[in-house]
Design a protein around this motif. Structure first.
Motif, PDB file in Angstrom:
ATOM      1  N   LEU A 215       9.431  -0.006  42.354  1.00  0.00           N
ATOM      2  CA  LEU A 215      10.642   0.526  41.677  1.00  0.00           C
ATOM      3  C   LEU A 215      11.709   0.797  42.591  1.00  0.00           C
ATOM      4  CD1 LEU A 215       8.934   2.585  38.852  1.00  0.00           C
ATOM      5  CD2 LEU A 215       9.913   0.531  38.754  1.00  0.00           C
ATOM      6  N   THR A 216      11.422   1.019  43.951  1.00  0.00           N
ATOM      7  CA  THR A 216      12.480   1.623  44.830  1.00  0.00           C
ATOM      8  C   THR A 216      13.587   0.360  45.143  1.00  0.00           C
ATOM      9  OG1 THR A 216      10.953   2.885  46.081  1.00  0.00           O
ATOM     10  CG2 THR A 216      13.091   2.353  47.223  1.00  0.00           C
ATOM     11  N   PRO A 217      13.246  -0.874  45.386  1.00  0.00           N
ATOM     12  CA  PRO A 217      14.005  -1.888  45.250  1.00  0.00           C
ATOM     13  C   PRO A 217      14.963  -2.126  44.179  1.00  0.00           C
ATOM     14  CG  PRO A 217      12.233  -2.625  46.439  1.00  0.00           C
ATOM     15  CD  PRO A 217      11.999  -1.315  45.673  1.00  0.00           C
ATOM     16  N   LEU A 218      14.384  -1.942  43.098  1.00  0.00           N
ATOM     17  CA  LEU A 218      15.092  -2.133  41.607  1.00  0.00           C
ATOM     18  C   LEU A 218      16.037  -0.890  41.483  1.00  0.00           C
ATOM     19  CD1 LEU A 218      12.079  -3.331  39.498  1.00  0.00           C
ATOM     20  CD2 LEU A 218      13.603  -4.765  40.315  1.00  0.00           C
ATOM     21  N   VAL A 219      15.665   0.068  41.704  1.00  0.00           N
ATOM     22  CA  VAL A 219      16.521   1.222  41.323  1.00  0.00           C
ATOM     23  C   VAL A 219      17.611   1.310  42.174  1.00  0.00           C
ATOM     24  CG1 VAL A 219      16.883   3.682  41.278  1.00  0.00           C
ATOM     25  CG2 VAL A 219      14.700   2.812  40.185  1.00  0.00           C
ATOM     26  N   LEU A 220      17.233   0.879  43.396  1.00  0.00           N
ATOM     27  CA  LEU A 220      18.425   1.002  44.637  1.00  0.00           C
ATOM     28  C   LEU A 220      19.466  -0.261  44.328  1.00  0.00           C
ATOM     29  CD1 LEU A 220      19.217   2.382  47.260  1.00  0.00           C
ATOM     30  CD2 LEU A 220      18.116   0.529  48.510  1.00  0.00           C
ATOM     31  N   GLY A 221      18.665  -1.414  43.766  1.00  0.00           N
ATOM     32  CA  GLY A 221      19.792  -2.607  43.450  1.00  0.00           C
ATOM     33  C   GLY A 221      20.463  -2.201  42.300  1.00  0.00           C
ATOM     34  N   PHE A 222      20.112  -1.656  41.452  1.00  0.00           N
ATOM     35  CA  PHE A 222      20.939  -1.227  40.124  1.00  0.00           C
ATOM     36  C   PHE A 222      22.055  -0.143  40.213  1.00  0.00           C
ATOM     37  CE2 PHE A 222      17.476  -3.305  37.662  1.00  0.00           C
ATOM     38  CZ  PHE A 222      17.930  -4.516  37.184  1.00  0.00           C
ATOM     39  N   LEU A 223      21.606   0.506  41.183  1.00  0.00           N
ATOM     40  CA  LEU A 223      22.570   2.065  41.525  1.00  0.00           C
ATOM     41  C   LEU A 223      23.600   1.729  42.513  1.00  0.00           C
ATOM     42  CD1 LEU A 223      19.980   5.126  41.123  1.00  0.00           C
ATOM     43  CD2 LEU A 223      21.706   4.038  39.580  1.00  0.00           C
ATOM     44  N   VAL A 224      23.182   1.037  43.556  1.00  0.00           N
ATOM     45  CA  VAL A 224      24.052   0.693  44.677  1.00  0.00           C
ATOM     46  C   VAL A 224      24.312  -0.674  44.758  1.00  0.00           C
ATOM     47  CG1 VAL A 224      24.268   1.335  47.164  1.00  0.00           C
ATOM     48  CG2 VAL A 224      22.968   2.773  46.042  1.00  0.00           C
ATOM     49  N   GLY A 225      23.769  -1.443  44.934  1.00  0.00           N
ATOM     50  CA  GLY A 225      23.916  -3.084  44.760  1.00  0.00           C
ATOM     51  C   GLY A 225      22.980  -3.794  45.822  1.00  0.00           C
ATOM     52  N   ALA A 226      23.261  -5.155  45.817  1.00  0.00           N
ATOM     53  CA  ALA A 226      22.365  -5.973  46.643  1.00  0.00           C
ATOM     54  C   ALA A 226      22.470  -5.875  47.990  1.00  0.00           C
ATOM     55  CB  ALA A 226      22.934  -7.556  46.354  1.00  0.00           C
ATOM     56  N   ARG A 227      23.781  -5.273  48.565  1.00  0.00           N
ATOM     57  CA  ARG A 227      23.428  -5.180  50.140  1.00  0.00           C
ATOM     58  C   ARG A 227      22.717  -3.700  50.524  1.00  0.00           C
ATOM     59  NH1 ARG A 227      29.301  -6.072  52.732  1.00  0.00           N
ATOM     60  NH2 ARG A 227      29.545  -8.221  51.918  1.00  0.00           N
ATOM     61  N   ALA A 228      22.548  -2.797  49.731  1.00  0.00           N
ATOM     62  CA  ALA A 228      21.579  -1.761  50.022  1.00  0.00           C
ATOM     63  C   ALA A 228      20.189  -2.308  49.891  1.00  0.00           C
ATOM     64  CB  ALA A 228      21.929  -0.771  48.923  1.00  0.00           C
ATOM     65  N   VAL A 229      20.036  -3.237  48.996  1.00  0.00           N
ATOM     66  CA  VAL A 229      18.545  -3.638  48.911  1.00  0.00           C
ATOM     67  C   VAL A 229      18.250  -4.495  50.006  1.00  0.00           C
ATOM     68  CG1 VAL A 229      17.033  -5.191  47.596  1.00  0.00           C
ATOM     69  CG2 VAL A 229      18.253  -3.580  46.286  1.00  0.00           C
ATOM     70  N   MET A 230      19.126  -5.369  50.512  1.00  0.00           N
ATOM     71  CA  MET A 230      19.033  -6.149  51.651  1.00  0.00           C
ATOM     72  C   MET A 230      18.761  -5.011  53.001  1.00  0.00           C
ATOM     73  SD  MET A 230      21.596  -9.421  51.554  1.00  0.00           S
ATOM     74  CE  MET A 230      22.919  -8.286  51.455  1.00  0.00           C
ATOM     75  N   GLY A 231      19.528  -4.145  53.002  1.00  0.00           N
ATOM     76  CA  GLY A 231      19.384  -3.090  54.055  1.00  0.00           C
ATOM     77  C   GLY A 231      18.065  -2.529  54.044  1.00  0.00           C
ATOM     78  N   LEU A 232      17.356  -1.981  52.615  1.00  0.00           N
ATOM     79  CA  LEU A 232      16.187  -1.504  52.515  1.00  0.00           C
ATOM     80  C   LEU A 232      15.226  -2.445  52.909  1.00  0.00           C
ATOM     81  CD1 LEU A 232      14.656   0.902  51.054  1.00  0.00           C
ATOM     82  CD2 LEU A 232      14.400  -0.858  49.293  1.00  0.00           C
ATOM     83  N   LEU A 233      15.050  -3.520  52.308  1.00  0.00           N
ATOM     84  CA  LEU A 233      14.134  -4.413  52.978  1.00  0.00           C
ATOM     85  C   LEU A 233      14.059  -4.902  54.353  1.00  0.00           C
ATOM     86  CD1 LEU A 233      14.577  -7.106  49.859  1.00  0.00           C
ATOM     87  CD2 LEU A 233      12.763  -5.112  50.222  1.00  0.00           C
ATOM     88  N   ALA A 234      15.320  -5.008  55.097  1.00  0.00           N
ATOM     89  CA  ALA A 234      15.281  -5.248  56.527  1.00  0.00           C
ATOM     90  C   ALA A 234      14.820  -3.985  57.201  1.00  0.00           C
ATOM     91  CB  ALA A 234      16.626  -5.420  56.643  1.00  0.00           C
ATOM     92  N   GLY A 235      14.947  -2.618  56.853  1.00  0.00           N
ATOM     93  CA  GLY A 235      14.419  -1.527  57.300  1.00  0.00           C
ATOM     94  C   GLY A 235      13.047  -1.378  56.888  1.00  0.00           C
ATOM     95  N   CYS A 236      12.545  -1.959  55.977  1.00  0.00           N
ATOM     96  CA  CYS A 236      10.972  -1.876  55.537  1.00  0.00           C
ATOM     97  C   CYS A 236      10.350  -2.768  56.731  1.00  0.00           C
ATOM     98  CB  CYS A 236      10.806  -2.248  54.456  1.00  0.00           C
ATOM     99  SG  CYS A 236      11.039  -1.035  53.141  1.00  0.00           S
ATOM    100  N   ILE A 237      11.019  -4.149  56.840  1.00  0.00           N
ATOM    101  CA  ILE A 237      10.272  -5.110  57.679  1.00  0.00           C
ATOM    102  C   ILE A 237      10.443  -4.620  59.069  1.00  0.00           C
ATOM    103  CG2 ILE A 237      10.362  -7.444  58.638  1.00  0.00           C
ATOM    104  CD1 ILE A 237      11.376  -8.225  55.728  1.00  0.00           C
ATOM    105  N   GLY A 238      11.614  -3.913  59.544  1.00  0.00           N
ATOM    106  CA  GLY A 238      11.817  -3.430  61.037  1.00  0.00           C
ATOM    107  C   GLY A 238      10.841  -2.401  61.345  1.00  0.00           C
ATOM    108  N   SER A 239      10.331  -1.717  60.387  1.00  0.00           N
ATOM    109  CA  SER A 239       9.694  -0.547  60.725  1.00  0.00           C
ATOM    110  C   SER A 239       8.262  -0.853  60.774  1.00  0.00           C
ATOM    111  CB  SER A 239      10.060   0.717  59.887  1.00  0.00           C
ATOM    112  OG  SER A 239       9.707   0.565  58.284  1.00  0.00           O
TER     113      SER A 239
END
Length: 111
Positions: A87-111
């Motif tokens: 749900l985190t990527p879905l909620v973030l994508g609908f509330l903030v946008g696609a760039r926020a989801v890309m940042g979230l996924l990059a942060g998850c992969i990087g950490s």
């Protein structure tokens, strides 16, 4: 941050399931008896001394109960980590946008 939250929730879930399993095993040591009244703890003590148990001394533990506890705990306790990760990527994508989801996924992969 999301992988750390997922890891923490998973470890908490495993700890709760393990505590439940330990309680069940302790109960079985005290309460499970065979037809001759020998408890599981007494049978284990006899077997640990090196004595071969006779048919009257053998006690079968209730392993089905332990499997039920493990299965129930895994389904119940892993619900929250699964919901967070989906749900985190879905909620973030609908509330903030696609760039926020890309940042979230990059942060998850990087950490």
């Amino acid at each position: 941050m999301l992988p750390y939250l997922f890891g923490a929730l998973t470890m908490i879930s495993v700890g709760k399931a393990a505590a439940e399993m330990i309680q069940e095993v302790r109960d079985q040591f005290r309460n499970v008896k065979n037809a001759h009244g020998v408890t599981l703890m007494e049978a284990i003590k006899l077997a640990s001394t090196g004595k071969t148990l006779t048919e009257e001394e053998e006690v079968e533990p209730d392993s089905d109960r332990c499997i039920m506890i493990s299965t129930r705990s895994s389904v119940r306790e892993m619900l929250a980590p699964g919901l967070y990760s989906v749900l985190t990527p879905l909620v973030l994508g609908f509330l903030v946008g696609a760039r926020a989801v890309m940042g979230l996924l990059a942060g998850c992969i990087g950490s």
